[in-house]
Design a protein around this motif. Structure first.
Motif, short mmCIF file in Angstrom:
data_model
loop_
_atom_site.label_atom_id
_atom_site.label_comp_id
_atom_site.label_asym_id
_atom_site.label_seq_id
_atom_site.Cartn_x
_atom_site.Cartn_y
_atom_site.Cartn_z
N HIS A 109 -6.45 2.39 11.03
CA HIS A 109 -7.15 1.97 9.81
C HIS A 109 -7.11 0.45 9.64
CE1 HIS A 109 -6.83 6.19 8.47
NE2 HIS A 109 -7.51 5.91 7.39
N GLY A 110 -6.71 -0.30 10.69
CA GLY A 110 -6.56 -1.75 10.51
C GLY A 110 -5.46 -2.04 9.51
N ARG A 111 -5.71 -3.00 8.63
CA ARG A 111 -4.69 -3.47 7.67
C ARG A 111 -4.25 -2.37 6.70
NH1 ARG A 111 -7.88 -7.03 5.38
NH2 ARG A 111 -7.91 -5.85 3.45
N HIS A 112 -5.10 -1.35 6.50
CA HIS A 112 -4.73 -0.31 5.54
C HIS A 112 -3.65 0.64 6.05
CE1 HIS A 112 -8.62 -0.91 3.03
NE2 HIS A 112 -7.65 -1.72 2.66
N LYS A 113 -3.39 0.61 7.37
CA LYS A 113 -2.19 1.28 7.92
C LYS A 113 -1.65 0.32 8.96
CE LYS A 113 -3.12 6.15 7.16
NZ LYS A 113 -3.49 7.44 7.76
N ALA A 114 -0.98 -0.72 8.44
CA ALA A 114 -0.66 -1.88 9.28
C ALA A 114 0.27 -1.54 10.44
CB ALA A 114 -0.06 -2.98 8.41
N ASP A 115 1.03 -0.45 10.33
CA ASP A 115 1.98 -0.12 11.40
C ASP A 115 1.35 0.75 12.50
OD1 ASP A 115 1.69 1.93 9.59
OD2 ASP A 115 3.76 2.64 9.78
N VAL A 116 0.08 1.10 12.34
CA VAL A 116 -0.59 1.94 13.35
C VAL A 116 -1.43 1.05 14.27
CG1 VAL A 116 -2.34 3.71 13.70
CG2 VAL A 116 -0.63 4.00 11.90
N ILE A 160 0.85 -1.20 0.00
CA ILE A 160 0.00 0.00 0.00
C ILE A 160 0.88 1.25 0.00
CG2 ILE A 160 -1.58 1.32 1.48
CD1 ILE A 160 -3.18 -1.17 1.87
N ARG A 161 1.95 1.18 0.77
CA ARG A 161 2.87 2.32 0.82
C ARG A 161 3.42 2.63 -0.58
NH1 ARG A 161 7.50 4.72 3.78
NH2 ARG A 161 6.39 4.33 5.69
N ARG A 220 3.99 5.47 17.24
CA ARG A 220 5.15 5.78 18.08
C ARG A 220 4.87 5.55 19.55
NH1 ARG A 220 8.15 9.51 14.67
NH2 ARG A 220 6.82 10.04 12.93
N ASN A 221 3.86 4.74 19.80
CA ASN A 221 3.48 4.49 21.19
C ASN A 221 3.15 5.77 21.95
OD1 ASN A 221 2.77 2.79 23.19
ND2 ASN A 221 4.83 2.46 23.98
N VAL A 222 2.53 6.71 21.24
CA VAL A 222 2.05 7.93 21.91
C VAL A 222 0.63 7.66 22.36
CG1 VAL A 222 1.49 10.37 21.64
CG2 VAL A 222 3.45 9.40 20.44
#
Ligand code: AMP
Ligand code: ZN
Ligand code: FE
Ligand code: FE
Length: 302
Positions: A259-266, A158-159, A273-275
């Motif tokens: 966004h679930g799988r659409h922003k997999a790193d969130v 996606i990226r 960033r663990n904020v």
């Protein structure tokens, strides 16, 4: 023990991959004290989320995220919190915004075809609707086009789809018609909600002074809050947004933009960033909303 909330998330009603019910259950499972659903341009997921939040006993804020006019390469998103899912103004606005998406998305697909990526609007719609009940309205966005490109083997991720084709500097980018920032803020107010500028780093302002000017204009147009904690914000951005919140009397809010799988790193409730966002952010937002509600009631009685 400090409790945490997430005031910026997306579901399958727009470009997230969790249904509203799944989202609330996930929020409960990870121990959040409250959550807002803020789908792009639609409140279609809100009633399902309200029902599930009641069932699991969780504070829930009905929300929305609206894209407003802003010079490229920046993007200006306005979040609405505490909107009334039944407000006629909300439905009117949603309809206008959906029409502008429906005009834009086929242009993107046609350009992709010209560039050799053979995907169809049907495939894109298929991605957007695969988890929603038959006949339910969904907001089709670029992440669905990105996923269709991945499935067709045109890009690896996606990226990459955004970097090469769909991002504001990509070769298949088309803007959609938007509301002005003032219109977006007014629509949210008419729907009974509070308006917050989302992820201000995405405005891509030249410097802090430029950002302050923009935030000042938005505050004059009626903005109520500023997103301080967000997946795209580093420590320096958080400090800057807190200063702006103070200076322009805006409520500091925050969320992961899950966004679930659409922003997999969130990650839900943690962002990238663990904020984490303390529950006091929701308390303050709710307090502002109650004050404004009283104010509106008083002035309409005159
Ligand atoms: P749209 O509303 O159709 O214009 O699509 C905007 C959405 O695309 C944003 O809310 C994000 O979810 C996603 N998006 C935008 N830029 C990127 C990017 N560079 N990488 C991944 N997702 C993105
Ligand atoms: Zn999105
Ligand atoms: Fe956004
Ligand atoms: Fe968002």
């Amino acid at each position: 023990m400090t409790q945490f909330v997430d005031l910026h998330t997306h579901s399958t009603a727009s470009d997230g991959t969790y249904s509203p019910t799944e989202l609330i259950r996930a929020a409960k499972a990870c121990g959040l004290a409250g959550i807002a659903l803020t789908d792009h341009d639609t409140g279609n997921g809100l009633k399902e989320a309200v029902a599930e939040a009641e069932k699991v006993g969780m504070r829930f804020v009905p929300g929305i995220e609206i894209s407003a006019e802003f010079p490229l390469p920046g993007t200006l998103h306005i979040l609405g919190h505490f909107v009334d899912p039944d407000a006629p103004g909300l439905h009117r606005m949603s309809k206008i915004l959906l029409e502008s998406r429906n005009a834009r998305n086929p242009l993107i697909v046609r350009r992709l075809n010209e560039l050799g990526c053979k995907i169809t609007m049907e495939q894109v719609r298929g991605v957007a609707t695969e988890k929603v009940p038959v006949g339910a309205a969904v907001v089709v966005g670029r992440p669905h086009i990105a996923e269709a490109l991945v499935r067709a083997g045109c890009v690896a991720s996606i990226r990459q789809a955004f970097d090469v084709y769909l991002g504001t500097t990509g070769s298949a980018y088309f803007p959609k018609e938007r509301l002005t920032p003032r219109q977006a803020i007014e629509c949210i107010h008419e729907a009974g909600g509070l308006a917050t500028v989302a992820h201000p780093v995405q405005l891509r302002c030249e410097n802090a002074a430029h950002l302050a000017t923009i935030v000042n204009h938005l505050a004059e147009a009626g903005l109520d809050g500023i997103e301080v904690w967000h997946s795209d914000h580093n420590n320096r951005a958080v400090t800057l947004m807190l200063e702006l919140a103070e200076k322009y009397h805006l409520v500091p809010t925050g969320g992961s933009d899950f966004h679930g799988r659409h922003k997999a790193d969130v990650v839900l409730g943690h962002g990238r960033r663990n904020v984490k966002v303390a529950v006091e952010a929701l308390d303050r937002l709710e307090e502002r909303w109650r004050q404004r509600g009283k104010y509106v009631a008083k002035s309409s009685n005159r």
